[in-house]
Design an enzyme around this catalytic site. Structure first.
Site, PDB file in Angstrom:
ATOM      1  N   ASN A 120      -2.014   0.284   6.678  1.00 53.56           N
ATOM      2  CA  ASN A 120      -1.457  -0.970   7.198  1.00 53.56           C
ATOM      3  C   ASN A 120      -0.601  -1.755   6.202  1.00 53.56           C
ATOM      4  O   ASN A 120      -0.480  -2.969   6.289  1.00 53.56           O
ATOM      5  CB  ASN A 120      -2.573  -1.835   7.794  1.00 53.56           C
ATOM      6  N   ARG A 135       2.735  -6.214   8.837  1.00 54.32           N
ATOM      7  CA  ARG A 135       2.020  -5.101   9.462  1.00 54.32           C
ATOM      8  C   ARG A 135       2.624  -4.736  10.819  1.00 54.32           C
ATOM      9  O   ARG A 135       2.679  -3.560  11.188  1.00 54.32           O
ATOM     10  CB  ARG A 135       0.536  -5.442   9.559  1.00 54.32           C
ATOM     11  N   PHE A 146     -15.459   3.831   7.135  1.00 55.87           N
ATOM     12  CA  PHE A 146     -14.075   4.169   6.782  1.00 55.87           C
ATOM     13  C   PHE A 146     -13.818   4.126   5.271  1.00 55.87           C
ATOM     14  O   PHE A 146     -12.692   4.318   4.831  1.00 55.87           O
ATOM     15  CB  PHE A 146     -13.092   3.238   7.501  1.00 55.87           C
ATOM     16  N   HIS A 185      -1.949  -5.499   1.495  1.00 52.02           N
ATOM     17  CA  HIS A 185      -3.231  -6.164   1.257  1.00 52.02           C
ATOM     18  C   HIS A 185      -2.954  -7.577   0.790  1.00 52.02           C
ATOM     19  O   HIS A 185      -2.009  -7.815   0.037  1.00 52.02           O
ATOM     20  CB  HIS A 185      -4.049  -5.457   0.170  1.00 52.02           C
ATOM     21  N   ARG A 218      -1.569 -14.117   3.987  1.00 49.57           N
ATOM     22  CA  ARG A 218      -2.288 -13.463   5.095  1.00 49.57           C
ATOM     23  C   ARG A 218      -1.518 -13.631   6.411  1.00 49.57           C
ATOM     24  O   ARG A 218      -1.459 -12.713   7.231  1.00 49.57           O
ATOM     25  CB  ARG A 218      -3.694 -14.055   5.235  1.00 49.57           C
ATOM     26  N   GLU A 267      -9.669 -10.541  -7.635  1.00 52.40           N
ATOM     27  CA  GLU A 267      -8.672  -9.472  -7.507  1.00 52.40           C
ATOM     28  C   GLU A 267      -7.554  -9.612  -8.540  1.00 52.40           C
ATOM     29  O   GLU A 267      -7.063  -8.618  -9.067  1.00 52.40           O
ATOM     30  CB  GLU A 267      -8.107  -9.485  -6.081  1.00 52.40           C
ATOM     31  N   TYR A 315     -12.332  -2.202  -3.407  1.00 57.03           N
ATOM     32  CA  TYR A 315     -12.828  -2.365  -2.031  1.00 57.03           C
ATOM     33  C   TYR A 315     -14.356  -2.245  -1.958  1.00 57.03           C
ATOM     34  O   TYR A 315     -14.893  -1.886  -0.904  1.00 57.03           O
ATOM     35  CB  TYR A 315     -12.174  -1.332  -1.119  1.00 57.03           C
ATOM     36  N   LYS A 338       0.836  -1.207   0.000  1.00 57.10           N
ATOM     37  CA  LYS A 338       0.000   0.000   0.000  1.00 57.10           C
ATOM     38  C   LYS A 338       0.878   1.267   0.000  1.00 57.10           C
ATOM     39  O   LYS A 338       2.101   1.191   0.192  1.00 57.10           O
ATOM     40  CB  LYS A 338      -0.933  -0.047   1.219  1.00 57.10           C
ATOM     41  N   THR A 351      -5.121  -7.182  10.599  1.00 56.92           N
ATOM     42  CA  THR A 351      -5.457  -5.884   9.991  1.00 56.92           C
ATOM     43  C   THR A 351      -4.949  -4.722  10.840  1.00 56.92           C
ATOM     44  O   THR A 351      -4.448  -3.727  10.313  1.00 56.92           O
ATOM     45  CB  THR A 351      -6.995  -5.768   9.837  1.00 56.92           C
TER      46      THR A 351
HETATM   47  P1  ATP Z   1      -7.032  -5.879   3.179  1.00 59.95           P
HETATM   48  O1  ATP Z   1      -8.375  -6.206   2.527  1.00 59.95           O
HETATM   49  O2  ATP Z   1      -6.547  -4.493   2.834  1.00 59.95           O
HETATM   50  O3  ATP Z   1      -6.028  -6.961   2.929  1.00 59.95           O
HETATM   51  P2  ATP Z   1      -7.982  -6.933   5.669  1.00 59.95           P
HETATM   52  O4  ATP Z   1      -8.562  -8.034   4.827  1.00 59.95           O
HETATM   53  O5  ATP Z   1      -7.044  -7.318   6.756  1.00 59.95           O
HETATM   54  O6  ATP Z   1      -7.238  -5.876   4.767  1.00 59.95           O
HETATM   55  P3  ATP Z   1     -10.574  -5.701   5.712  1.00 59.95           P
HETATM   56  O7  ATP Z   1     -11.584  -5.942   6.779  1.00 59.95           O
HETATM   57  O8  ATP Z   1     -10.791  -6.332   4.374  1.00 59.95           O
HETATM   58  O9  ATP Z   1      -9.125  -6.069   6.304  1.00 59.95           O
HETATM   59  O10 ATP Z   1     -10.476  -4.121   5.529  1.00 59.95           O
HETATM   60  C1  ATP Z   1      -9.895  -3.560   4.366  1.00 59.95           C
HETATM   61  C2  ATP Z   1      -9.034  -2.392   4.757  1.00 59.95           C
HETATM   62  O11 ATP Z   1      -9.868  -1.357   5.239  1.00 59.95           O
HETATM   63  C3  ATP Z   1      -8.051  -2.664   5.901  1.00 59.95           C
HETATM   64  O12 ATP Z   1      -6.825  -3.217   5.478  1.00 59.95           O
HETATM   65  C4  ATP Z   1      -7.846  -1.286   6.461  1.00 59.95           C
HETATM   66  O13 ATP Z   1      -6.862  -0.570   5.695  1.00 59.95           O
HETATM   67  C5  ATP Z   1      -9.201  -0.646   6.270  1.00 59.95           C
HETATM   68  N1  ATP Z   1      -9.985  -0.767   7.502  1.00 59.95           N
HETATM   69  C6  ATP Z   1     -10.650  -1.851   7.951  1.00 59.95           C
HETATM   70  N2  ATP Z   1     -11.266  -1.602   9.121  1.00 59.95           N
HETATM   71  C7  ATP Z   1     -10.964  -0.310   9.412  1.00 59.95           C
HETATM   72  C8  ATP Z   1     -11.319   0.555  10.477  1.00 59.95           C
HETATM   73  N3  ATP Z   1     -12.079   0.140  11.503  1.00 59.95           N
HETATM   74  N4  ATP Z   1     -10.840   1.823  10.439  1.00 59.95           N
HETATM   75  C9  ATP Z   1     -10.070   2.253   9.416  1.00 59.95           C
HETATM   76  N5  ATP Z   1      -9.720   1.481   8.372  1.00 59.95           N
HETATM   77  C10 ATP Z   1     -10.162   0.221   8.372  1.00 59.95           C
HETATM   78 MG    MG Z   2      -9.763  -7.658   3.127  1.00 57.40          MG
END
Ligand code: ATP
Ligand code: MG
Length: 140
Positions: free
Chosen positions: A114, A104, A59, A117, A87, A128, A51, A11, A93
Site C-alpha cells: 500500500n 494509496r 499477515f 507508511h 495520514r 519510529e 512492525y 514502501k 490502509t
Molecule cells: P502503516 O503502519 O504501514 O502506515 P496502517 O497504519 O494504515 O499502515 P496498520 O494496521 O498499522 O495500518 O498495518 C500495518 C501494515 O500491515 C499495513 O499498512 C499493511 O501493509 C499491512 N496490513 C494490515 N492489515 C493487513 C491485512 N489484513 N492483510 C495484509 N496486510 C495487512
Molecule cells: Mg500503522
C-alpha cells in the site's frame, strides 16, 4: 496546532513503480517539509522490529517479506499537525477504501502493498523517528 515531525516511508512498491517524485510532491504541495530523507533496503530484523506491534497478526510474515523486497525511502516530514496530515494524505490502509487523491488511492495495489507508511500518533512518531534517524528526532 503544534509543529510536529513524523516518519513517512515510501514502501517497496512505490519505489519500484516509480512514484517517489509524485509522493514527495504530494507532501510538499501540502506544505509538509522533507526534513530528512534516505533510501535503504531494510534488513529482516529492522522490518520485524519496526512492525513489532503486529507480530502476532497472520499477515506479519508477508508484511516483513514485502518490506524487505526492495528499497524504501525513509523521510522525516515536518509541519503543523504533520502526523495527522500525513495520514490524511496517505488515505485508508486498504486502497479500495481510500479517498480519491490520496497516495494509496492513486498508487497502491492492495492492503498489503500500500505504497506508504505514516506514524499514527505522537508516541509512534517519536519511536519510529528514533528507530531510523536516531536521537535527534526523538522529540516531535
Ligand atoms: P502503516 O503502519 O504501514 O502506515 P496502517 O497504519 O494504515 O499502515 P496498520 O494496521 O498499522 O495500518 O498495518 C500495518 C501494515 O500491515 C499495513 O499498512 C499493511 O501493509 C499491512 N496490513 C494490515 N492489515 C493487513 C491485512 N489484513 N492483510 C495484509 N496486510 C495487512
Ligand atoms: Mg500503522
Amino acid at each position: 496546532m503544534a509543529t510536529e515531525r513524523t516518519l513517512s516511508i515510501i514502501k517497496p512498491d512505490g519505489v519500484k513503480n516509480g512514484h517517489i517524485g509524485h509522493v514527495v510532491s504530494i507532501f510538499e504541495d501540502a506544505g509538509l517539509k522533507i526534513a530528512a530523507m534516505k533510501m535503504v533496503v531494510l534488513t529482516r530484523k529492522q522490518a520485524e522490529g519496526f512492525y513489532a506491534e503486529h507480530s502476532e497478526r497472520g499477515f506479519f510474515g508477508e508484511l516483513c517479506d514485502f518490506m524487505t523486497s526492495g528499497p524504501v525511502v525513509l523521510m522525516v516530514l515536518e509541519g503543523e499537525d504533520a502526523i495527522k496530515r500525513n495520514r490524511d494524505l496517505m488515505g485508508d490502509t486498504d486502497p479500495a477504501e481510500a479517498a480519491s487523491g490520496t497516495i494509496r488511492k492513486l498508487f497502491a495495489a492492495s492492503k498489503g502493498e500500500n505504497t506508504a507508511h505514516g506514524s499514527d500518533k505522537p508516541e509512534s512518531a517519536a519511536r519510529e523517528l528514533a528507530y531510523f534517524f536516531g536521537a535527534a528526532f526523538e522529540i516531535c
